[in-house]
Design a protein around this motif. Structure first.
Motif, mmCIF file in Angstrom:
data_model
loop_
_atom_site.group_PDB
_atom_site.id
_atom_site.type_symbol
_atom_site.label_atom_id
_atom_site.label_comp_id
_atom_site.label_asym_id
_atom_site.label_seq_id
_atom_site.Cartn_x
_atom_site.Cartn_y
_atom_site.Cartn_z
ATOM 1 N N UNK A 39 0.855 -1.181 0.000
ATOM 2 C CA UNK A 39 0.000 0.000 0.000
ATOM 3 C C UNK A 39 0.888 1.226 0.000
ATOM 4 N N UNK A 40 0.608 2.140 -0.936
ATOM 5 C CA UNK A 40 1.300 3.430 -0.972
ATOM 6 C C UNK A 40 0.299 4.500 -0.572
ATOM 7 N N UNK A 41 0.677 5.332 0.390
ATOM 8 C CA UNK A 41 -0.141 6.471 0.803
ATOM 9 C C UNK A 41 0.444 7.697 0.118
ATOM 10 N N UNK A 42 -0.325 8.305 -0.800
ATOM 11 C CA UNK A 42 0.133 9.476 -1.552
ATOM 12 C C UNK A 42 0.428 9.109 -2.993
ATOM 13 N N UNK A 43 -0.610 9.007 -3.812
ATOM 14 C CA UNK A 43 -0.451 8.533 -5.195
ATOM 15 C C UNK A 43 0.341 9.483 -6.075
ATOM 16 N N UNK A 44 0.165 10.779 -5.870
ATOM 17 C CA UNK A 44 0.861 11.748 -6.721
ATOM 18 C C UNK A 44 0.607 11.467 -8.191
ATOM 19 N N UNK A 45 1.665 11.419 -8.980
ATOM 20 C CA UNK A 45 1.549 11.157 -10.418
ATOM 21 C C UNK A 45 1.386 9.671 -10.719
ATOM 22 N N UNK A 46 1.674 8.827 -9.731
ATOM 23 C CA UNK A 46 1.650 7.382 -9.939
ATOM 24 C C UNK A 46 3.030 6.797 -10.135
ATOM 25 N N UNK A 47 4.010 7.644 -10.402
ATOM 26 C CA UNK A 47 5.369 7.153 -10.667
ATOM 27 C C UNK A 47 5.898 6.300 -9.523
ATOM 28 N N UNK A 48 5.785 6.798 -8.284
ATOM 29 C CA UNK A 48 6.338 6.051 -7.154
ATOM 30 C C UNK A 48 5.700 4.683 -6.993
ATOM 31 N N UNK A 64 -2.239 -2.495 -13.665
ATOM 32 C CA UNK A 64 -2.593 -3.420 -12.587
ATOM 33 C C UNK A 64 -2.471 -2.777 -11.209
ATOM 34 N N UNK A 65 -1.811 -1.612 -11.105
ATOM 35 C CA UNK A 65 -1.743 -0.889 -9.834
ATOM 36 C C UNK A 65 -3.137 -0.358 -9.547
ATOM 37 N N UNK A 66 -3.658 -0.693 -8.387
ATOM 38 C CA UNK A 66 -4.998 -0.290 -7.975
ATOM 39 C C UNK A 66 -4.917 1.133 -7.416
ATOM 40 N N UNK A 67 -5.621 2.088 -8.030
ATOM 41 C CA UNK A 67 -5.577 3.487 -7.617
ATOM 42 C C UNK A 67 -6.898 3.831 -6.928
ATOM 43 N N UNK A 68 -6.811 4.333 -5.689
ATOM 44 C CA UNK A 68 -7.995 4.556 -4.860
ATOM 45 C C UNK A 68 -8.007 5.981 -4.328
ATOM 46 N N UNK A 69 -9.187 6.583 -4.304
ATOM 47 C CA UNK A 69 -9.360 7.893 -3.679
ATOM 48 C C UNK A 69 -9.835 7.669 -2.248
ATOM 49 N N UNK A 70 -9.082 8.194 -1.300
ATOM 50 C CA UNK A 70 -9.458 8.057 0.097
ATOM 51 C C UNK A 70 -8.457 8.756 0.995
ATOM 52 N N UNK A 71 -8.801 8.845 2.258
ATOM 53 C CA UNK A 71 -7.951 9.499 3.245
ATOM 54 C C UNK A 71 -6.891 8.511 3.725
ATOM 55 N N UNK A 72 -5.635 8.812 3.442
ATOM 56 C CA UNK A 72 -4.534 7.922 3.780
ATOM 57 C C UNK A 72 -4.401 7.623 5.256
ATOM 58 N N UNK A 73 -4.926 8.490 6.119
ATOM 59 C CA UNK A 73 -4.847 8.242 7.551
ATOM 60 C C UNK A 73 -5.486 6.908 7.924
ATOM 61 N N UNK A 74 -6.469 6.483 7.136
ATOM 62 C CA UNK A 74 -7.190 5.246 7.434
ATOM 63 C C UNK A 74 -6.680 4.052 6.637
ATOM 64 N N UNK A 75 -5.631 4.264 5.831
ATOM 65 C CA UNK A 75 -5.130 3.172 5.001
ATOM 66 C C UNK A 75 -6.197 2.744 4.012
ATOM 67 N N UNK A 76 -6.176 1.466 3.655
ATOM 68 C CA UNK A 76 -7.167 0.913 2.722
ATOM 69 C C UNK A 76 -7.439 -0.530 3.135
ATOM 70 N N UNK A 77 -8.388 -0.699 4.015
ATOM 71 C CA UNK A 77 -8.642 -2.015 4.598
ATOM 72 C C UNK A 77 -9.129 -3.037 3.573
ATOM 73 N N UNK A 78 -9.720 -2.576 2.458
ATOM 74 C CA UNK A 78 -10.224 -3.514 1.443
ATOM 75 C C UNK A 78 -9.114 -4.388 0.858
ATOM 76 N N UNK A 79 -7.892 -3.900 0.821
ATOM 77 C CA UNK A 79 -6.789 -4.678 0.249
ATOM 78 C C UNK A 79 -5.888 -5.317 1.289
ATOM 79 N N UNK A 80 -6.171 -5.080 2.561
ATOM 80 C CA UNK A 80 -5.317 -5.586 3.641
ATOM 81 C C UNK A 80 -5.491 -7.095 3.809
ATOM 82 N N UNK A 81 -4.503 -7.755 4.365
ATOM 83 C CA UNK A 81 -3.285 -7.207 4.951
ATOM 84 C C UNK A 81 -2.197 -6.989 3.900
ATOM 85 N N UNK A 82 -1.343 -6.026 4.190
ATOM 86 C CA UNK A 82 -0.229 -5.686 3.306
ATOM 87 C C UNK A 82 1.084 -6.171 3.925
#
Length: 149
Positions: free
Chosen positions: A24-33, A71-89
């Motif tokens: 899980x990456x918090x902070x998608x930016x341009x997607x490069x990272x 194939x990178x899953x891009x999600x809009x959401x508040x990073x403070x809460x992570x993304x439980x739908x894809x957990x565990x990471x």
């Protein structure tokens, strides 16, 4: 604004991505990272990148698809809460500023999972790595000590 290449490399080294890891990456930016850990995790790995800004999410999704990382899953959401739908990471990397490690980040990691995060403490930002053990994240990578100690 993109991070300096040396910081990106340092954080990837701290993250220690292995083939097949779920990241899980918090902070998608341009997607490069997101492409970097996706490449390291290989075809059996899985990367989700998350950002609170819907325009950035759309731009990152289009950019990732254009360069073959659809194939990178891009999600809009508040990073403070992570993304439980894809957990565990296995790994979590924060490419946005942080002054704390919210409980959902460690809760969404596997035991032995690792977080690389640029923490801001007393006006200075340092990239630190945390590993999850016994239900909590701790500073340090638990490296073996020399035999003479």
């Amino acid at each position: 604004m993109a991070s300096a290449p040396s910081i990106v490399a340092q954080m990837l080294e701290q993250l220690d991505v292995q083939s097949g890891h779920r990241i899980l990456e918090i902070g998608a930016g341009t997607g490069y990272n997101a492409t970097l850990p996706a490449h390291l995790a290989g075809p059996d790995g899985y990367v989700t990148t998350l950002d609170i800004d819907e325009d950035l999410v759309d731009t990152a999704g289009h950019g990732l698809a254009a360069v073959g990382y659809g194939t990178v899953h891009v999600v809009c959401g508040d990073g403070e809460y992570g993304h439980s739908d894809g957990a565990p990471y296995d790994r979590l990397i924060v490419t946005a500023g942080a002054w704390d490690v919210p409980p959902p980040w460690s809760d969404q990691l596997t035991t032995g999972g690792r977080i690389a995060v640029p923490l801001r403490v007393r006006g200075l930002t340092r990239s630190v790595a945390l590993e999850r053990a016994d239900g909590v994240c701790a500073y340090g990578l638990h490296r073996e000590q020399p035999a003479d100690r």
